[in-house]
Design a protein around this motif. Structure first.
Motif, PDB file in Angstrom:
ATOM      1  N   GLY A 229      10.448   6.708  19.521  1.00  0.00           N
ATOM      2  CA  GLY A 229      12.099   6.334  20.265  1.00  0.00           C
ATOM      3  C   GLY A 229      12.866   6.295  19.267  1.00  0.00           C
ATOM      4  N   PRO A 230      13.959   5.345  19.625  1.00  0.00           N
ATOM      5  CA  PRO A 230      15.087   5.198  18.806  1.00  0.00           C
ATOM      6  C   PRO A 230      14.601   4.145  17.478  1.00  0.00           C
ATOM      7  N   GLY A 231      13.435   4.214  16.973  1.00  0.00           N
ATOM      8  CA  GLY A 231      13.261   3.222  15.809  1.00  0.00           C
ATOM      9  C   GLY A 231      11.911   3.705  15.347  1.00  0.00           C
ATOM     10  N   THR A 232      11.460   2.884  14.499  1.00  0.00           N
ATOM     11  CA  THR A 232      10.095   2.906  13.642  1.00  0.00           C
ATOM     12  C   THR A 232       9.185   1.754  14.169  1.00  0.00           C
ATOM     13  N   LEU A 233       7.912   2.020  14.544  1.00  0.00           N
ATOM     14  CA  LEU A 233       7.016   0.867  14.723  1.00  0.00           C
ATOM     15  C   LEU A 233       5.928   0.966  13.576  1.00  0.00           C
ATOM     16  N   GLY A 234       5.770  -0.567  13.150  1.00  0.00           N
ATOM     17  CA  GLY A 234       4.793  -0.462  11.837  1.00  0.00           C
ATOM     18  C   GLY A 234       3.707  -1.586  12.504  1.00  0.00           C
ATOM     19  N   ILE A 235       2.492  -1.170  12.297  1.00  0.00           N
ATOM     20  CA  ILE A 235       1.346  -2.174  12.422  1.00  0.00           C
ATOM     21  C   ILE A 235       0.602  -2.479  11.101  1.00  0.00           C
ATOM     22  N   ALA A 236       0.505  -3.681  10.777  1.00  0.00           N
ATOM     23  CA  ALA A 236      -0.233  -4.116   9.534  1.00  0.00           C
ATOM     24  C   ALA A 236      -1.448  -5.005   9.764  1.00  0.00           C
ATOM     25  N   ALA A 237      -2.379  -4.786   8.641  1.00  0.00           N
ATOM     26  CA  ALA A 237      -3.836  -5.737   8.634  1.00  0.00           C
ATOM     27  C   ALA A 237      -4.082  -5.925   7.429  1.00  0.00           C
ATOM     28  N   GLY A 238      -4.704  -7.192   7.320  1.00  0.00           N
ATOM     29  CA  GLY A 238      -5.385  -7.351   5.997  1.00  0.00           C
ATOM     30  C   GLY A 238      -6.625  -8.353   6.078  1.00  0.00           C
ATOM     31  N   TRP A 239      -7.733  -8.178   5.311  1.00  0.00           N
ATOM     32  CA  TRP A 239      -8.943  -8.651   5.340  1.00  0.00           C
ATOM     33  C   TRP A 239      -9.205  -9.011   3.827  1.00  0.00           C
ATOM     34  N   ALA A 240      -9.902 -10.521   3.767  1.00  0.00           N
ATOM     35  CA  ALA A 240     -10.358 -10.716   2.238  1.00  0.00           C
ATOM     36  C   ALA A 240     -11.690 -11.429   2.464  1.00  0.00           C
ATOM     37  N   SER A 241     -12.576 -11.203   1.591  1.00  0.00           N
ATOM     38  CA  SER A 241     -13.925 -11.838   1.408  1.00  0.00           C
ATOM     39  C   SER A 241     -13.875 -13.402   1.194  1.00  0.00           C
ATOM     40  N   GLY A 242     -12.641 -13.548   0.563  1.00  0.00           N
ATOM     41  CA  GLY A 242     -12.657 -15.209   0.141  1.00  0.00           C
ATOM     42  C   GLY A 242     -11.442 -15.318  -0.739  1.00  0.00           C
TER      43      GLY A 242
END
Length: 329
Positions: A229-242
């Motif tokens: 559409g008239p913009g930008t969609l961003g999806i972010a994710a992160g995972w750490a073992s410890g």
């Protein structure tokens, strides 16, 4: 001696003296032509040749003034001024493009107090590049992780002495680096990190991975963005073992989304929401949201503002925000 002889003798003497003076006369050298600064377009805009060399130099900088508030702070509001000055030099060689980058930074205000900079100037970045190789002090790839808003956070530390190699093509980029984590440990420890990014028309994907040999923990994270559409969609994710002493993960895992709406050519509005599980690897979860507004006042001058909210288990809800003026060149 008659008058005629006297006159002839005087004329001869004058001729000898004049000849001697002519032989010793000093002739002024012609001034060398001035070498004017030439534009260098081999490495992009903004570069110019350093006079007398084939090295191209680019000078840039930024001044950023911020007034902020945070309910979790002891003060109702605070101000902050940050100044940056950068120098980038490049030239072609038998090894490929040889480059160097230096960024000086000075901070005055709350951020200086938090970072113990004591309002002093520091060499914030300094590194050498040869082709795809980089060695020096740098904000590494994981600093690029995140969304357009202000409520995201996963890698708490991305600033190291490092050595890395990056391969870039038209469609994708891949890199691998080794970080010196000794500043975070009592002894000498290292970490490794890698990145992979690719573009698919209006969409792009960037992935990051790190491993801390001192803590024997690692993490992975990614960002997917697409023009919708008239913009930008961003999806972010992160995972750490410890928890990593070197990379300082904010939580065990996190996920969030942001949409940057391009209201006009100069005005953009970004709402964002994030969720954090096991904050600081405790039993506490949290979610955060903010709305970020940016307006381009003129070339090199922009105004921005942000209003954020955070709800975390066992901690009072918190409102925060800022208004900011940034001049860059």
């Amino acid at each position: 001696m008659n008058i005629k002889s006297l006159l002839l003798g005087s004329a001869a003497a004058l001729a000898v003296v004049s000849g001697a003076q002519a032989a010793d006369a000093i002739v002024a050298a012609e001034p060398e032509p001035m070498e004017y600064v030439r534009v260098c377009d081999a490495f992009g805009t903004g570069y110019f040749y350093i006079p007398g060399t084939e090295t191209c130099l680019k000078i840039g900088g930024e001044v950023r003034a911020t007034v902020s508030f945070d309910e979790s702070s002891a003060e109702d509001w605070d101000s902050n001024v940050r100044a940056r000055l950068s120098f980038e030099a490049k030239n072609d060689s038998e090894l490929g493009t040889v480059g160097s980058y230096i960024r000086l930074q000075a901070v005055q205000g709350a951020e200086a107090d938090i970072n113990d900079d004591l309002d002093s100037v520091e060499v914030e970045q300094a590194y050498i590049t040869v082709g795809g190789f980089l060695v020096g002090r740098d904000l590494t790839w994981v600093d690029d992780w995140g969304l357009a808003g202000e409520s995201d956070g996963f890698f708490g530390n991305a600033y190291f002495n490092t050595i890395s190699y990056t391969y870039t093509s038209d469609a994708f980029t891949v890199g691998l680096g080794v970080d010196d984590l000794s500043d975070e440990f009592v002894g000498n420890e290292v970490g490794v990190q890698g990145t992979l990014s690719a573009a698919f028309g209006p969409a792009s994907l960037a992935a990051y991975a790190v491993y801390d040999f001192g803590s024997e923990e690692g993490g992975i994270a990614g960002v997917l963005s697409a023009d919708i559409g008239p913009g930008t969609l961003g999806i972010a994710a992160g995972w750490a073992s410890g928890q990593s002493v070197g990379y300082d993960f904010a939580s065990e895992w996190t996920v969030g989304a942001a949409y940057t709406f391009k209201a006009t050519e100069k005005l953009s509005i970004t709402p964002q929401v994030m969720y954090y599980d096991s904050v600081d690897f405790t039993a506490a979860d949290a979610w955060a949201a903010d709305i970020y507004v940016e307006y381009q006042l003129a070339q090199g001058l922009k105004a921005s503002a942000d209003l954020g909210y955070r709800d975390q288990d066992g901690v009072d809800d918190n409102w925060n925000g800022f208004v900011r003026l940034t001049r860059s060149f």
